[in-house]
Design a protein around this motif. Structure first.
Motif, PDB file in Angstrom:
ATOM      1  N   HIS A 188       5.313  -2.638   3.822  1.00 44.57           N
ATOM      2  CA  HIS A 188       5.766  -2.887   2.455  1.00 44.57           C
ATOM      3  C   HIS A 188       5.177  -4.197   1.920  1.00 44.57           C
ATOM      4  O   HIS A 188       5.121  -5.189   2.649  1.00 44.57           O
ATOM      5  N   ALA A 194       9.075  -5.201   6.915  1.00 41.45           N
ATOM      6  CA  ALA A 194       7.792  -5.313   6.216  1.00 41.45           C
ATOM      7  C   ALA A 194       6.630  -5.012   7.152  1.00 41.45           C
ATOM      8  O   ALA A 194       5.673  -4.315   6.777  1.00 41.45           O
ATOM      9  N   GLY A 210       6.912  -1.111   8.201  1.00 41.23           N
ATOM     10  CA  GLY A 210       6.750  -0.171   7.098  1.00 41.23           C
ATOM     11  C   GLY A 210       5.562  -0.424   6.200  1.00 41.23           C
ATOM     12  O   GLY A 210       5.263   0.396   5.327  1.00 41.23           O
ATOM     13  N   GLU A 250      10.050  -1.740  -9.484  1.00 45.68           N
ATOM     14  CA  GLU A 250      10.632  -0.963  -8.397  1.00 45.68           C
ATOM     15  C   GLU A 250      11.983  -1.511  -7.949  1.00 45.68           C
ATOM     16  O   GLU A 250      12.868  -0.757  -7.560  1.00 45.68           O
ATOM     17  N   VAL A 264       9.795  -6.981   0.895  1.00 44.36           N
ATOM     18  CA  VAL A 264      11.124  -6.515   1.271  1.00 44.36           C
ATOM     19  C   VAL A 264      12.107  -7.516   0.676  1.00 44.36           C
ATOM     20  O   VAL A 264      11.962  -8.726   0.874  1.00 44.36           O
ATOM     21  N   ARG A 324       0.780  -2.915  -6.570  1.00 41.54           N
ATOM     22  CA  ARG A 324       1.336  -3.169  -5.240  1.00 41.54           C
ATOM     23  C   ARG A 324       2.718  -2.518  -5.162  1.00 41.54           C
ATOM     24  O   ARG A 324       3.750  -3.167  -5.355  1.00 41.54           O
ATOM     25  N   THR A 325       2.750  -1.230  -4.927  1.00 40.93           N
ATOM     26  CA  THR A 325       3.999  -0.483  -4.875  1.00 40.93           C
ATOM     27  C   THR A 325       4.481  -0.319  -3.439  1.00 40.93           C
ATOM     28  O   THR A 325       3.760  -0.609  -2.486  1.00 40.93           O
ATOM     29  N   GLY A 326       5.703   0.167  -3.299  1.00 38.66           N
ATOM     30  CA  GLY A 326       6.267   0.383  -1.975  1.00 38.66           C
ATOM     31  C   GLY A 326       7.240  -0.691  -1.548  1.00 38.66           C
ATOM     32  O   GLY A 326       7.529  -0.853  -0.362  1.00 38.66           O
ATOM     33  N   SER A 327       7.781  -1.451  -2.519  1.00 38.22           N
ATOM     34  CA  SER A 327       8.778  -2.482  -2.207  1.00 38.22           C
ATOM     35  C   SER A 327      10.024  -1.842  -1.609  1.00 38.22           C
ATOM     36  O   SER A 327      10.393  -0.726  -1.967  1.00 38.22           O
ATOM     37  N   LEU A 328      10.670  -2.549  -0.721  1.00 34.91           N
ATOM     38  CA  LEU A 328      11.856  -2.028  -0.039  1.00 34.91           C
ATOM     39  C   LEU A 328      13.045  -2.953  -0.232  1.00 34.91           C
ATOM     40  O   LEU A 328      12.967  -4.145   0.064  1.00 34.91           O
TER      41      LEU A 328
END
Length: 291
Positions: free
Chosen positions: A133, A128, A131, A171, A136, A214-218
């Protein structure tokens, strides 16, 4: 013990406040009658976090446990404290209580039953931080994950994932596995809108994050161990979770309850609270003081 305030009311106080610059990570560990599994889980968690060199706090939240398990962690570690709710409301309510008291720049949570190794928490934190994110999360469907679950649990998991995919555009491929690390800003953006008190809080969190942009979760690999405590999966819990999921669907697509998160408009009543309150809520005790 005096009756606790509503969890979301309590939560709107601290989770929206800025992070304490002296605390990198807060880890919330909700539990309900975990028996002998609680102490070793918290001990392993503290050990792996000590090794990172990051400043941290662990907030173990008893969701109205009746087995006295909170007493098993007396004096366990100076950075572990216990918050005791006076009645059982559900995992989501316990998480929200913990989020409300968190001070870290990142906020994590992990199940107390020992089926997920605490070493995942610092690994997810590092991902997190590097990256950027917003969250995570543990992904049982990741090709590197190890999952010895029974056929019944796999079928339940697959069915729920199918329902989520059908009803929501989130996501995360796996919303429910109990280990996640969130950036505090992402949590603060959605926390006032969270209402679920049961297992569906995990799903609601991802739905609200999506609505807030809030995008970009891993998703990262997770190793599921043999459960140290009894399974929380029952017919009743499955039915309740499905009902809660439909309630989240209605709140999202009919009531549009999460849409204001994108603009930062607080829900009714939040502005009248005290967003910078820092005192510990009633019921919070340090590990050394737990009785």
């Amino acid at each position: 013990m005096a009756r606790q305030r509503e969890a979301w009311d309590l939560g709107a106080g601290r989770a929206l406040a800025p992070a304490d610059p002296d605390v990198t990570l807060s880890v919330v560990v909700p539990f309900y009658n975990p028996g002998d599994a609680l102490a070793p889980t918290l001990a392993r968690l503290a050990a792996v976090l000590d090794a990172t060199g990051h400043t941290y706090e662990v907030i173990a939240v008893s969701d109205g446990s009746t087995d006295g398990s909170e007493r098993t962690v007396v004096g366990l570690h100076p950075r572990v404290r216990v918050d005791v709710a006076d009645r059982n409301r559900g995992k989501g309510a316990a998480l929200r209580r913990g989020f409300a008291q968190s001070r870290g720049s990142y906020v994590a949570f992990i199940d107390a039953d020992g089926d997920i190794c605490p070493s995942h928490v610092p690994a997810y934190l590092e991902a997190a931080m590097v990256g950027g994110h917003p969250v995570v999360y543990a992904d049982k469907r990741h090709h590197e994950s190890v999952n010895p679950s029974t056929t019944k649990r796999r079928v339940i998991s697959w069915t729920f994932s199918t329902v989520v995919t059908t009803l929501f555009a989130v996501e995360a491929r796996d919303t429910q596995t109990g280990c996640k690390v969130l950036h505090r800003d992402a949590l603060a953006a959605v926390f006032p809108y969270l209402r679920e008190e049961g297992f569906a809080l995990d799903l609601e969190l991802f739905v609200a994050l999506g609505q807030a942009g809030r995008t970009g979760s891993l998703g990262m690999p997770v190793a599921i161990n043999e459960r140290l405590a009894g399974s929380t999966i029952s017919t009743g819990s499955i039915v309740r979770t499905l009902k809660d999921t439909l309630r989240v669907f209605g709140r999202c697509h009919v009531g549009r309850a999460y849409a204001p998160a994108r603009t930062g408009t607080p829900p009714a009543g939040v502005a009248s609270l005290h967003p910078h309150r820092t005192e510990a809520p009633h019921g919070a005790v340090g590990a050394a003081d737990a009785a």
